[in-house]
Scaffold this active site. Structure first.
Site, PDB file in Angstrom:
ATOM      1  N   ALA A   1       0.835  -1.211   0.000  1.00  9.57           N
ATOM      2  CA  ALA A   1       0.000   0.000   0.000  1.00  9.57           C
ATOM      3  C   ALA A   1       0.865   1.255   0.000  1.00  9.57           C
ATOM      4  O   ALA A   1       0.506   2.282   0.576  1.00  9.57           O
ATOM      5  CB  ALA A   1      -0.933  -0.008   1.219  1.00  9.57           C
TER       6      ALA A   1
ATOM      7  N   ASN B   1       3.291   4.067  -2.376  1.00  6.83           N
ATOM      8  CA  ASN B   1       2.869   5.084  -3.346  1.00  6.83           C
ATOM      9  C   ASN B   1       2.212   4.491  -4.594  1.00  6.83           C
ATOM     10  O   ASN B   1       1.179   4.973  -5.046  1.00  6.83           O
ATOM     11  CB  ASN B   1       4.077   5.935  -3.767  1.00  6.83           C
ATOM     12  CG  ASN B   1       4.456   6.929  -2.694  1.00  6.83           C
ATOM     13  OD1 ASN B   1       3.610   7.345  -1.899  1.00  6.83           O
ATOM     14  ND2 ASN B   1       5.714   7.309  -2.647  1.00  6.83           N
TER      15      ASN B   1
ATOM     16  N   GLY C   1       0.960   1.356  -4.979  1.00 10.28           N
ATOM     17  CA  GLY C   1      -0.217   0.553  -4.631  1.00 10.28           C
ATOM     18  C   GLY C   1      -1.438   1.411  -4.347  1.00 10.28           C
ATOM     19  O   GLY C   1      -2.530   1.159  -4.859  1.00 10.28           O
TER      20      GLY C   1
ATOM     21  N   ARG D   1      15.867   0.739  -3.029  1.00 10.49           N
ATOM     22  CA  ARG D   1      17.299   0.659  -2.731  1.00 10.49           C
ATOM     23  C   ARG D   1      17.718   1.889  -1.919  1.00 10.49           C
ATOM     24  O   ARG D   1      17.410   3.011  -2.293  1.00 10.49           O
ATOM     25  CB  ARG D   1      18.079   0.599  -4.043  1.00 10.49           C
ATOM     26  CG  ARG D   1      19.491   0.129  -3.857  1.00 10.49           C
ATOM     27  CD  ARG D   1      20.081  -0.231  -5.199  1.00 10.49           C
ATOM     28  NE  ARG D   1      21.522  -0.114  -5.176  1.00 10.49           N
ATOM     29  CZ  ARG D   1      22.256  -0.048  -6.269  1.00 10.49           C
ATOM     30  NH1 ARG D   1      21.675  -0.082  -7.451  1.00 10.49           N
ATOM     31  NH2 ARG D   1      23.558   0.038  -6.192  1.00 10.49           N
TER      32      ARG D   1
ATOM     33  N   ASN E   1      13.646  -8.171  -1.918  1.00  6.52           N
ATOM     34  CA  ASN E   1      12.413  -8.136  -2.719  1.00  6.52           C
ATOM     35  C   ASN E   1      12.016  -9.520  -3.229  1.00  6.52           C
ATOM     36  O   ASN E   1      10.826  -9.824  -3.354  1.00  6.52           O
ATOM     37  CB  ASN E   1      12.541  -7.130  -3.863  1.00  6.52           C
ATOM     38  CG  ASN E   1      12.380  -5.697  -3.372  1.00  6.52           C
ATOM     39  OD1 ASN E   1      12.061  -5.479  -2.198  1.00  6.52           O
ATOM     40  ND2 ASN E   1      12.580  -4.730  -4.233  1.00  6.52           N
TER      41      ASN E   1
ATOM     42  N   ASN F   1      10.341  -3.895  -8.443  1.00  8.23           N
ATOM     43  CA  ASN F   1      11.634  -3.980  -9.141  1.00  8.23           C
ATOM     44  C   ASN F   1      12.653  -4.824  -8.382  1.00  8.23           C
ATOM     45  O   ASN F   1      12.546  -4.945  -7.174  1.00  8.23           O
ATOM     46  CB  ASN F   1      12.179  -2.556  -9.329  1.00  8.23           C
ATOM     47  CG  ASN F   1      11.582  -1.905 -10.560  1.00  8.23           C
ATOM     48  OD1 ASN F   1      11.523  -2.513 -11.623  1.00  8.23           O
ATOM     49  ND2 ASN F   1      11.132  -0.672 -10.408  1.00  8.23           N
TER      50      ASN F   1
ATOM     51  N   ARG G   1       6.467   7.019 -21.320  1.00  8.57           N
ATOM     52  CA  ARG G   1       7.482   8.075 -21.144  1.00  8.57           C
ATOM     53  C   ARG G   1       8.016   8.529 -22.500  1.00  8.57           C
ATOM     54  O   ARG G   1       8.118   9.725 -22.768  1.00  8.57           O
ATOM     55  CB  ARG G   1       8.624   7.548 -20.268  1.00  8.57           C
ATOM     56  CG  ARG G   1       8.213   7.472 -18.815  1.00  8.57           C
ATOM     57  CD  ARG G   1       9.327   6.954 -17.921  1.00  8.57           C
ATOM     58  NE  ARG G   1       8.930   7.075 -16.530  1.00  8.57           N
ATOM     59  CZ  ARG G   1       9.306   6.242 -15.554  1.00  8.57           C
ATOM     60  NH1 ARG G   1      10.096   5.227 -15.835  1.00  8.57           N
ATOM     61  NH2 ARG G   1       8.901   6.435 -14.321  1.00  8.57           N
TER      62      ARG G   1
ATOM     63  N   HIS H   1      13.445  -3.688 -18.174  1.00 11.88           N
ATOM     64  CA  HIS H   1      13.108  -2.364 -17.648  1.00 11.88           C
ATOM     65  C   HIS H   1      14.414  -1.641 -17.297  1.00 11.88           C
ATOM     66  O   HIS H   1      15.406  -2.266 -16.973  1.00 11.88           O
ATOM     67  CB  HIS H   1      12.263  -2.582 -16.385  1.00 11.88           C
ATOM     68  CG  HIS H   1      11.582  -1.349 -15.911  1.00 11.88           C
ATOM     69  ND1 HIS H   1      11.096  -0.385 -16.751  1.00 11.88           N
ATOM     70  CD2 HIS H   1      11.273  -0.936 -14.654  1.00 11.88           C
ATOM     71  CE1 HIS H   1      10.537   0.567 -16.041  1.00 11.88           C
ATOM     72  NE2 HIS H   1      10.631   0.267 -14.770  1.00 11.88           N
TER      73      HIS H   1
HETATM   74  N1  APR Z   1       4.050  -7.613   2.523  1.00 10.97           N
HETATM   75  C1  APR Z   1       3.222  -6.607   2.195  1.00 10.97           C
HETATM   76  N2  APR Z   1       3.646  -5.332   1.988  1.00 10.97           N
HETATM   77  C2  APR Z   1       4.952  -5.098   2.129  1.00 10.97           C
HETATM   78  C3  APR Z   1       5.877  -6.114   2.462  1.00 10.97           C
HETATM   79  C4  APR Z   1       5.372  -7.424   2.670  1.00 10.97           C
HETATM   80  N3  APR Z   1       6.172  -8.453   3.003  1.00 10.97           N
HETATM   81  N4  APR Z   1       7.104  -5.567   2.523  1.00 10.97           N
HETATM   82  C5  APR Z   1       6.969  -4.267   2.217  1.00 10.97           C
HETATM   83  N5  APR Z   1       5.669  -3.964   1.975  1.00 10.97           N
HETATM   84  C6  APR Z   1       5.064  -2.686   1.646  1.00 10.97           C
HETATM   85  C7  APR Z   1       5.637  -1.535   2.448  1.00 10.97           C
HETATM   86  O1  APR Z   1       5.126  -1.498   3.777  1.00 10.97           O
HETATM   87  C8  APR Z   1       5.208  -0.325   1.614  1.00 10.97           C
HETATM   88  O2  APR Z   1       3.957   0.187   2.025  1.00 10.97           O
HETATM   89  O3  APR Z   1       5.327  -2.323   0.304  1.00 10.97           O
HETATM   90  C9  APR Z   1       5.095  -0.931   0.186  1.00 10.97           C
HETATM   91  C10 APR Z   1       6.086  -0.344  -0.790  1.00 10.97           C
HETATM   92  O4  APR Z   1       5.745   0.986  -0.994  1.00 10.97           O
HETATM   93  P1  APR Z   1       6.778   2.154  -1.358  1.00 10.97           P
HETATM   94  O5  APR Z   1       8.017   1.980  -0.565  1.00 10.97           O
HETATM   95  O6  APR Z   1       6.033   3.442  -1.300  1.00 10.97           O
HETATM   96  O7  APR Z   1       7.194   1.813  -2.864  1.00 10.97           O
HETATM   97  P2  APR Z   1       6.425   2.271  -4.194  1.00 10.97           P
HETATM   98  O8  APR Z   1       6.886   3.616  -4.605  1.00 10.97           O
HETATM   99  O9  APR Z   1       4.978   2.021  -4.037  1.00 10.97           O
HETATM  100  O10 APR Z   1       7.048   1.228  -5.231  1.00 10.97           O
HETATM  101  C11 APR Z   1       6.730  -0.142  -5.143  1.00 10.97           C
HETATM  102  O11 APR Z   1       7.093  -0.541  -7.461  1.00 10.97           O
HETATM  103  O12 APR Z   1       7.887   0.815  -9.171  1.00 10.97           O
HETATM  104  C12 APR Z   1       8.214  -0.191  -8.233  1.00 10.97           C
HETATM  105  O13 APR Z   1      10.571   0.190  -7.773  1.00 10.97           O
HETATM  106  C13 APR Z   1       9.271   0.276  -7.251  1.00 10.97           C
HETATM  107  O14 APR Z   1       9.704  -1.912  -6.341  1.00 10.97           O
HETATM  108  C14 APR Z   1       9.039  -0.678  -6.119  1.00 10.97           C
HETATM  109  C15 APR Z   1       7.515  -0.923  -6.163  1.00 10.97           C
END
Ligand code: APR
Length: 321
Positions: free
Chosen positions: A20, A22, A24, A92, A105, A130, A161, A185
């Site tokens: 959940a 950015n 999601g 990262r 990941n 990613n 893009r 990608h």
């Molecule tokens: N189970 C469920 N949720 C999880 C887990 C898990 N085991 N581990 C991490 N998360 C959640 C985090 O709590 C966080 O809310 O995944 C979410 C990741 O969100 P952001 O850090 O905001 O990342 P975001 O910008 O949404 O990008 C998500 O998409 O474009 C790709 O490179 C980007 O890999 C990244 C992914």
């Protein structure tokens, strides 16, 4: 147009989004506010998905949509999903190597797949986390999912893009521009300028080679450019729109031809790997892979892109042993 799920079994499609963050939460908002599907938003952080779901639900009367969203930390709430989107993961951070990121990941994505599959064995899986092509392979490899039901979101974003930069350069409407980006990608992408068009006219007829190369390079650097500006976090509006676009084609059985990371089984001379190629997306997921004619130089780039993904897959599979 009604979703096929709505018309065939009198219920709205259900999309589970794992993560959940950015991407999601933005995807969740797009899906419900466009009346595409009910959403189950799951995160490991307690309260986070529930808070986002409540906030979005309180906007429902103002946004006038009829979709439901629930936030949860429990996989049983994801049951009977038609699509599961994986956005969970970590970004990262300074001092973290590529392999560290891969390891973390890989574990998150494969565990999320196993847990969600228990409750939605017939779902189509769309991977956003990613490194994209590697994560998509792991989802397929560590599950019993057929190859047509697993795909990664990258090509739609990379093409979007490139389309933006072409439209800016030529001063034409974005709606008349089509982009075609294959391969992995990020640095591994393979934009094909002669298949990028403005109202059917290849951009090679409209711009010189040097200008095209500068737009291609900006596309390759597209994610990093946004990161540099944001300073914290990475792009999420365009990634969420791209995932939404793919989901719409699947749930509404639109048969759109979009670039997705798909399992290659001999196509483009590549085997046992996920890489971005043009696919027809419909209610069965990836219904067809289209093989474009490529030059020897383009084939070489695609294959080296494949080699790089394969190396990372091996590293990740070792971590998971
Ligand atoms: N189970 C469920 N949720 C999880 C887990 C898990 N085991 N581990 C991490 N998360 C959640 C985090 O709590 C966080 O809310 O995944 C979410 C990741 O969100 P952001 O850090 O905001 O990342 P975001 O910008 O949404 O990008 C998500 O998409 O474009 C790709 O490179 C980007 O890999 C990244 C992914």
């Amino acid at each position: 147009m009604e979703s096929i799920y709505l018309s065939s079994c009198n219920r709205l499609a259900k999309v589970t989004i794992i993560g959940a963050g950015n991407v999601g939460r933005t995807l969740a908002q797009r899906l419900i506010e466009r009346n595409i599907a009910d959403v189950c938003l799951l995160d490991i952080v307690e309260g986070l998905p529930q808070g986002i779901a409540l906030d979005l639900t309180e906007a429902q009367g103002l946004e006038s949509h009829h979709c439901e969203i629930m936030g949860t930390n429990h996989y049983q709430d994801t049951e009977n999903s038609d699509i599961v989107v994986l956005t969970a993961g970590v970004a990262r951070k300074p001092g973290m190597s590529r392999d560290d990121l891969l390891k973390i990941n890989a574990k998150i994505v494969t565990e999320a797949t196993q847990k969600s599959l228990q409750y939605s064995p017939n779902a189509i899986y769309l991977v956003v986390t990613n490194p994209l092509d590697v994560m998509t392979y792991l989802v397929w490899k560590t599950s019993t999912l057929p190859k047509n039901k697993v795909m990664g979101m990258a090509g739609v974003l990379d093409s979007a893009r490139l389309q933006t930069f072409i439209a800016w350069q030529l001063g034409v409407s974005i709606h008349d521009v089509q982009g075609m980006v294959l391969g992995g990608h990020g640095d591994l992408m393979l934009p094909i300028p002669r298949y990028c068009t403005v109202s059917g006219i290849p951009i090679t007829e409209l711009m010189d080679a040097q200008t095209i190369e500068s737009l291609v390079q900006r596309t390759r650097d597209g994610g990093a450019e946004v990161v540099r500006l944001l300073k914290t976090g990475s792009a999420y509006y365009a990634p969420a729109s791209s995932a939404c676009y793919m989901i719409e084609s699947i749930l509404f059985n639109q048969s759109r031809l979009l670039t997705a990371a798909a399992y290659l089984d001999g196509e483009y001379g590549l085997n046992d790997i996920f890489l971005g190629v043009p696919c027809r997306l419909g209610s069965d997921g990836i219904e067809k892979i289209v093989e474009l004619g490529l030059t020897e130089a383009e084939k070489a780039i695609l294959h080296s892109s494949g080699d790089s993904v394969r190396d990372s897959v091996e590293v990740a599979l070792n971590f998971l042993k």
